[in-house]
Design a protein around this motif. Structure first.
Motif, PDB file in Angstrom:
ATOM      1  N   ASN A   1       9.836   8.453  11.125  1.00  0.00           N
ATOM      2  CA  ASN A   1       8.609   9.133  11.177  1.00  0.00           C
ATOM      3  C   ASN A   1       8.683  10.234  12.383  1.00  0.00           C
ATOM      4  O   ASN A   1       8.149  11.273  12.392  1.00  0.00           O
TER       5      ASN A   1
ATOM      6  N   THR B   1       4.898   5.753   2.295  1.00  0.00           N
ATOM      7  CA  THR B   1       5.640   6.808   3.350  1.00  0.00           C
ATOM      8  C   THR B   1       6.356   7.711   2.287  1.00  0.00           C
ATOM      9  O   THR B   1       6.957   7.246   1.317  1.00  0.00           O
TER      10      THR B   1
ATOM     11  N   SER C   1       4.128   8.959   7.210  1.00  0.00           N
ATOM     12  CA  SER C   1       3.625   7.952   6.612  1.00  0.00           C
ATOM     13  C   SER C   1       2.228   8.378   6.442  1.00  0.00           C
ATOM     14  O   SER C   1       1.486   9.004   7.406  1.00  0.00           O
TER      15      SER C   1
ATOM     16  N   TYR D   1      11.120   2.584   9.579  1.00  0.00           N
ATOM     17  CA  TYR D   1      10.030   3.841   9.189  1.00  0.00           C
ATOM     18  C   TYR D   1       9.626   4.522  10.201  1.00  0.00           C
ATOM     19  O   TYR D   1       9.104   5.722  10.422  1.00  0.00           O
TER      20      TYR D   1
END
Lengths: 493, 493
Positions: free
Chosen positions: B65, B78, B72, B61
């Motif tokens: 990102n 998210t 997020s 993640y």
């Protein structure tokens, strides 16, 4: 049993149960709800269904029989015996409206249904109908996946727009299946799911064909593509065939429809050389090829040639497949592997009619069915069973009817095709006598001259094909033997 | 949770789970499978789903990102943060093909989706989306009927051709429902079932409209009908409106599309006098009227006027209804009551794309659901809940935003409509500031002058409507109060 008559509705309108039953059955027949040749429930079943006495049901059946709506056959049951004719509603006089050009072309298309009468009494074997063998379908396993999918789907609020193209897991499973089974390297983003393969074909045609445009199709060939082209206003140009399949030419056209794996309905396999010629033609003409791979799952012997889509280096082939032959008549899921530039147009074409995803429940069920390995297990079981039926049908056709038909050699698929060796009147007599004996098949008639390869045959213009998945080996053997008897009886007349 | 990424497929291609997860997520975003603003599972959920450590998921993640694929938000989750752009497949260069005139017209239609960005962080209330309140859906009851229908359907070989028009029991239940609830006296043989009401509308238009033909539509009005007419090559002629609804005229046209029960989207009810004028016009012009009765199930107060179809003595009205508003987003079933002479053409039009019946499983489930009385019970429950939400939304809109919008009085339906009283720049500022505050709605803009009835308003050209079924009363109250705050902050700037 799913038997549909508005008995309860009519019960409130008529003074007696007998009249309510009579009128609800009669109207259902007249409305085409109970279609020609539908077998009605036995008097015991129908009595149980609506809390009637068997006597009442028998009287009603007798009334309908006397008036010609149904036909009772001893030991077989009661059958609808009239054809549906749409009627206007009694109270209001309906106008006749002028249709659009599209609508007029649509209405002038033949439905493609061979329908001649099969008399009762005798045992009936129908090679014309196509339906998968329902006995092979893993009903419980399928329904288990269905229940899980339903639980999930009915617990969801908003369905993502991406699903318009079809459930992603299903597209992913299809991509994997195509890679493994057909050597096609496709990405889920190129795959679009349809409510059956014909939706893919008809929308593609509408997207690409203008009135007056020529479209190259096979002859004989699939009626669906002709109906789609003619309704779009296009003109079908038919291709001749020989033992290697259709013969390439320098047609001026932008679209070609072809069934290379097993030409429909003749079953001729398109040679590798011809495949390359077709692709070369498409490159030169800047044309698109629709490849309909309608039953390649069922190969009984040997190995198949690569689909056109595998050889396609310029993204010119639309590859169309379907689950209608491998699942059930009631489950219609087809798919297309689209050239990248046509994904968005076909999504939009589908969304014009279905702006939010449809059929997701069955798509997700199928995705889970495929993901768990059940689909391939089911395919293997079907292949074994259908291979046995294929060998059986081939054996009896070759043994008993090779004098009448020139069978097209084959080792795949769910029907066997043969060209009639004799003349037209003999064929028609044979066909009609077989129908009298309770046996029918699908036919095509081609008014063109054949090439050298078939030169030993007489002036061949009729072809017949025999669908077998829904029939038992015993029925197949019975039917072909019966056909031979019919032939002998004609010869000795 | 139905979360779709090809992790297992990618697991075989990449050396580590981390890379497989990263690429399967990234590709799903790039392919548009995970669309803009989709909330990804929490790291705990995703870890559990694929047998990963939470640490792995968090690293992935973070990577996504950092690269801008996701965003997020602390405490919220998210979210996918890029828009899908179709890409061509890497290996093959795709051709750009010339579409048919139909295809070109199709591609030039707007999709009708308002999509401006909603920033994260703030609480979001979306009056633009429409979805039934999933909490009201009797999931278990529906699924019980579904299981029974599935058991029956998967035990059947051949599906009768009559079902092309839709399951007979369902058509019969709809006929009874229409008689009881809408006063329409129809016969199941006139009713045709579709995969949602838009399929009925688009096929009817294609059946009746030639390129260049005028079609009368409402303004503002349903985008679907415009898309269908323009794609068929027809020309839409828009009708002006006053407090009694659309104003009849002696248009030269053969087709009119109208929403008499509650004009879409304004909610104005067409007066009885106007209804009769429209029918008279149709008789004189030999024209057809499509009556879309899209949400008449939901009347919160008072009694509704009779549908046009009830007044129609010459079989000139096509009445269209749908279950998409009363069941779930994932279940698309619509229907049309057709003039007798158009039943066969519309059947044939549907069969061009779907030569064997589709969607039968859900149709039979719905038939059983209706037959058992569950549907009307479900309707009653929904009506109560939606009436409360309606009263709540109406109260707050009238109380806090009547200075900004001229609300159209109403006592039915699933959205509330108002004309913007101010000028264009103020509207746009208000709308954009509300979006910044996490609130959005649907809008229409009408570039025409309004009639005397709305004369007190300034030059009104923007309208807004607020769908509420999926929202709680608390959220509705919060949202409208928040809108008032936004308005005040604009005024004091």
């Amino acid at each position: 049993m799913h038997f549909q008559i508005p008995f309860h509705l009519y019960r409130s309108k008529y003074p007696t149960k007998l009249l309510a039953l009579y009128h609800s059955l009669r109207d259902s027949i007249l409305d085409g709800v109970l279609t020609y040749e539908t077998r009605l429930p036995s008097s015991r079943e129908l009595a149980a269904l609506y809390g009637l006495s068997r006597g009442t049901v028998n009287v009603v059946y007798d009334m309908l029989n006397a008036e010609g709506y149904v036909r009772s056959e001893i030991g077989r049951g009661t059958f609808v015996s009239i054809h549906y004719e749409p009627k206007s509603t009694p109270e209001r006089q309906s106008q006749v409206y002028v249709l659009s050009d599209w609508g007029k072309r649509l209405m002038s298309q033949p439905t493609g249904d061979v329908s001649y009468d099969l008399p009762g009494v005798v045992k009936q074997i129908d090679f014309h109908w196509f339906a998968p063998d329902i006995g092979l379908f893993p009903q419980e396993e399928w329904n288990r996946h269905l229940h899980a999918a339903a639980k999930e789907l009915t617990g969801q609020g908003v369905i993502p727009r991406a699903e318009l193209q079809g459930d992603y897991e299903l597209r992913n499973s299809i991509a994997q299946y195509l890679r493994r089974a057909r050597g096609i390297d496709s990405h889920p983003s190129q795959i679009v799911i349809f409510n059956g393969s014909m939706q893919a074909i008809a929308l593609t045609v509408q997207l690409l064909v203008n009135p007056g445009d020529p479209v190259i199709v096979e002859n004989p060939g699939y009626l669906g593509i002709r109906r789609a082209v003619h309704t779009a206003g296009g003109i079908t140009k038919t291709i001749s065939m020989d033992g290697q399949g259709i013969i390439p030419d320098d047609w001026e056209a932008k679209l070609l429809f072809v069934t290379p794996s097993r030409q429909f309905p003749t079953g001729v396999v398109l040679s590798m050389e011809r495949r390359q010629q077709l692709l070369k033609w498409a490159y030169e003409q800047d044309a698109i090829i629709i490849e309909d791979d309608y039953d390649s799952e069922f190969r009984h012997r040997g190995k198949s040639l690569e689909p056109l889509k595998v050889l396609d280096r310029e993204d010119r082939v639309i590859y169309i497949g379907s689950f209608s032959k491998t699942l059930l008549s009631g489950i219609r899921i087809g798919y297309a592997v689209m050239p990248a530039s046509l994904v968005e147009p076909i999504r939009k074409a589908k969304a014009l009619f279905e702006p939010r995803p449809t059929g997701l429940l069955e798509q997700r069920t199928l995705a889970a069915f495929m993901g768990s390995g059940s689909y391939e297990r089911h395919l293997r079981r079907m292949k074994r069973a259908y291979s046995r039926k294929f060998e059986c049908l081939q054996k009896w056709l070759y043994m008993l009817l090779s004098g009448q038909f020139a069978w097209v050699e084959g080792d795949a698929g769910l029907h066997i095709f043969g060209w009639w060796r004799g003349n037209e009147p003999t064929y028609i007599e044979f066909r009609d006598q077989c129908a009298q004996a309770g046996i029918r098949w699908s036919e095509v008639s081609v008014p063109v001259q054949l090439t050298e390869t078939e030169a030993e045959a007489e002036k061949v213009s009729y072809g017949a094909y025999f669908n077998f998945p829904h029939l038992s080996e015993a029925d197949i053997e019975y039917a072909i033997k019966r056909m031979e008897e019919v032939w002998k009886s004609i010869q000795t007349e």
